[in-house]
Design an enzyme around this catalytic site. Structure first.
Site, PDB file in Angstrom:
ATOM      1  N   HIS A 181      -3.720  -2.204  -3.259  1.00 31.99           N
ATOM      2  CA  HIS A 181      -3.716  -3.392  -2.746  1.00 31.99           C
ATOM      3  C   HIS A 181      -4.103  -4.713  -3.448  1.00 31.99           C
ATOM      4  O   HIS A 181      -3.405  -5.990  -3.535  1.00 31.99           O
ATOM      5  CB  HIS A 181      -4.578  -3.963  -1.405  1.00 31.99           C
ATOM      6  CG  HIS A 181      -3.872  -2.823  -0.300  1.00 31.99           C
ATOM      7  ND1 HIS A 181      -3.368  -3.151   0.709  1.00 31.99           N
ATOM      8  CD2 HIS A 181      -3.588  -1.138   0.077  1.00 31.99           C
ATOM      9  CE1 HIS A 181      -2.407  -1.885   1.498  1.00 31.99           C
ATOM     10  NE2 HIS A 181      -2.931  -1.575   1.159  1.00 31.99           N
ATOM     11  N   ASP A 232      -5.027  -9.281   3.426  1.00 25.65           N
ATOM     12  CA  ASP A 232      -4.489  -7.957   4.106  1.00 25.65           C
ATOM     13  C   ASP A 232      -4.405  -7.479   5.250  1.00 25.65           C
ATOM     14  O   ASP A 232      -4.758  -8.081   5.799  1.00 25.65           O
ATOM     15  CB  ASP A 232      -5.209  -7.339   2.855  1.00 25.65           C
ATOM     16  CG  ASP A 232      -4.821  -6.622   2.281  1.00 25.65           C
ATOM     17  OD1 ASP A 232      -2.956  -5.668   2.649  1.00 25.65           O
ATOM     18  OD2 ASP A 232      -4.541  -5.416   0.646  1.00 25.65           O
TER      19      ASP A 232
END
Length: 494
Positions: A45, A142
């Site tokens: 990520h 996120d």
């Protein structure tokens, strides 16, 4: 107002680390777009957030990059040095069961990695203090920080949910239509089929072992929200959604996501990585130089994917049976003896048979340099989308062996809709593959190049390579994103 934006080279000044004290002195400037990047603590990520931060900073955007302090040095090495880019180290609270100093999934098992979400949830007061003093125009966040939009609204800050997955993943797995109003989570059979209203594409169903893996997103760990609930709450609560994709690759899925959430969906494109710096290590370049152009198979599944012994055996034998030279990278959990693991997994005599044209390595290698080497012509990978992009831009044929989650859908997008790669055939119930399946997939794009479908895949691979390496197209993705964000934040150009 038209905003003039020019693609410029990266600056070479130092990337700064912020302390809380220095943040306190920070003032918001209305004529410079300021964004906070806040990825989950996993480098799968973090890397896409870094890539986007580098693109934005090259256009003069001020970037404050949030990450756990233990990850800061590695993040710093990935970020382009720019006077407007700052790393903000975060203090991860102590969580029972989470080893001290473990601040990314790379240092944890899948079970203990779930505790990072617990730690993240406990960081809300710290994040609120930082944001109240930084006062950015946007926070790009996120999947795990579903609490952030509400906090940001209270502070007058806009939020963008940055999905590091392809739009197909959001459309298939985490849209509102996936779970009915009754809040009853789907069954295994439900997960084999697309949600209601899903567009008519090559993706009409998934296999049993893939659907079983998808059920993970509906599980709660340590009493926290499920991944599905986190994602859905974040997507519903944010000011806009940002997808790491483009309409050329995923038009139908993007339109479906827009309809599902009824809010702006910005596109940043596939975010093509910059060419690597420096040279390939001599030991690898000298070995690769022995082979003809486009004949070597490079095979790697990332630093956090660990194959089982049976998978290693079948994969290695399949590569051997192609008759082509191969460079196989295998990674194992910490404290595992690489040699002992190979001796157990590989058939007796295998290493001796392949010593002239096969390498098996464990640990980090210069992947971008290897893929760019003229002798490498095929990349066998787990279908992480960044890996697929790296293969396409380096003129490598893509053979996909996905292992979990979004990788299964990436493989379907690339092999089905884009027709730019081939997925290894596997058994429906448990995902088993044999050496013949590996051999057949590789030969389709490396040996049978004058036959269909291998010929079509190669032709499409070239088209996508040209698209991805077109600097005007790729720069326009960032230009358009900045236009949208400046308009939303009401920032004027200087």
């Amino acid at each position: 107002m038209e905003v003039p934006i020019i693609c410029i080279a990266n600056t070479t000044t130092h990337t700064h680390n912020y302390t809380t004290e220095s943040i306190m002195k920070n003032d918001k400037s209305n004529d410079v777009l300021h964004v906070v990047m806040f990825p989950f603590f996993a480098f799968g990520h973090i890397s896409p957030f870094v890539q986007l931060a580098n693109k934005l900073s090259s256009h003069g955007v001020k970037v404050s990059f949030f990450t756990a302090s233990g990850n800061a040095s590695r993040v710093k090495s990935m970020l382009n040095s720019a006077p407007t880019t700052h790393i903000v180290p975060l203090t991860l609270p102590q969580v029972e069961g989470l080893p001290p100093g473990a601040e990314s999934t790379a240092e944890l098992t899948p079970v203990t990695a779930e505790l990072l979400k617990v730690g993240l949830d406990l960081m809300q007061p710290q994040i609120k203090t930082l944001l109240s003093h930084l006062k950015p125009h946007f926070v790009l966040f996120d999947f795990a920080q579903e609490w952030l939009p509400k906090m940001a609204v209270e502070l007058g800050i806009k939020t963008v949910f940055y999905s590091v997955f392809v739009a197909l993943s959001t459309a298939f797995l985490t849209c509102p239509a996936r779970v009915p109003e009754t809040k009853k989570y789907p069954s295994l059979e439900d997960m084999k089929k697309p949600p209601p209203g899903f567009p008519h594409t090559s993706v009409t169903s998934v296999r049993t072992f893939e659907a079983r893996d998808f059920l993970y997103i509906f599980k709660s760990f340590h009493g926290g929200p499920t991944v599905y609930d986190r994602v859905l709450s974040g997507l519903k609560g944010c000011s806009a959604i940002l997808a790491k994709t483009c309409s050329q690759m995923e038009g139908p899925y993007i339109e479906y996501v827009k309809a599902q959430f009824n809010k702006p969906v910005f596109l940043v494109g596939p975010v093509v990585p910059d060419p690597p710096c420096g040279k390939l290590e001599e030991r690898w370049s000298s070995w690769l130089n022995k082979f003809e152009a486009g004949t070597v198979i490079y095979c790697s599944f990332g630093s956090e994917t660990f194959l089982k012994d049976e998978q290693i055996k079948e994969l290695a034998l399949g590569l051997e049976q192609t008759g082509l030279p191969f460079f196989l990278v295998l990674n194992f959990p910490a404290n595992v003896d690489f040699s002992a693991e190979l001796n157990r997994a590989l058939p007796k005599g295998f290493m001796e048979r392949v010593k002239e044209k096969g390498i098996i390595h464990s640990g980090w290698v210069q992947q971008q340099h290897i893929l760019a080497h003229t002798s490498v012509g095929c990349y066998v990978c787990h279908a992480g989308f960044s890996s697929v992009i790296e293969a396409l831009v380096n003129d490598c044929q893509v053979v996909m062996l996905p292992q979990k989650g979004d990788q299964f859908l990436n493989a379907k997008l690339v092999s089905g809709d884009m027709k730019a790669g081939v997925e290894v055939n596997r058994r429906d119930e448990d995902g088993y593959f044999g050496k013949e399946d590996i051999k057949e997939a590789v030969e389709m794009v490396m040996v049978e190049i004058d036959k269909q479908p291998g010929k079509l895949i190669r032709e499409n691979q070239k088209k996508w390579k040209e698209f991805l390496l077109n600097k005007d197209i790729q720069c326009k993705f960032i230009e358009d994103l900045l236009h949208e964000m400046m308009a939303m934040a009401k920032v004027s150009s200087t």
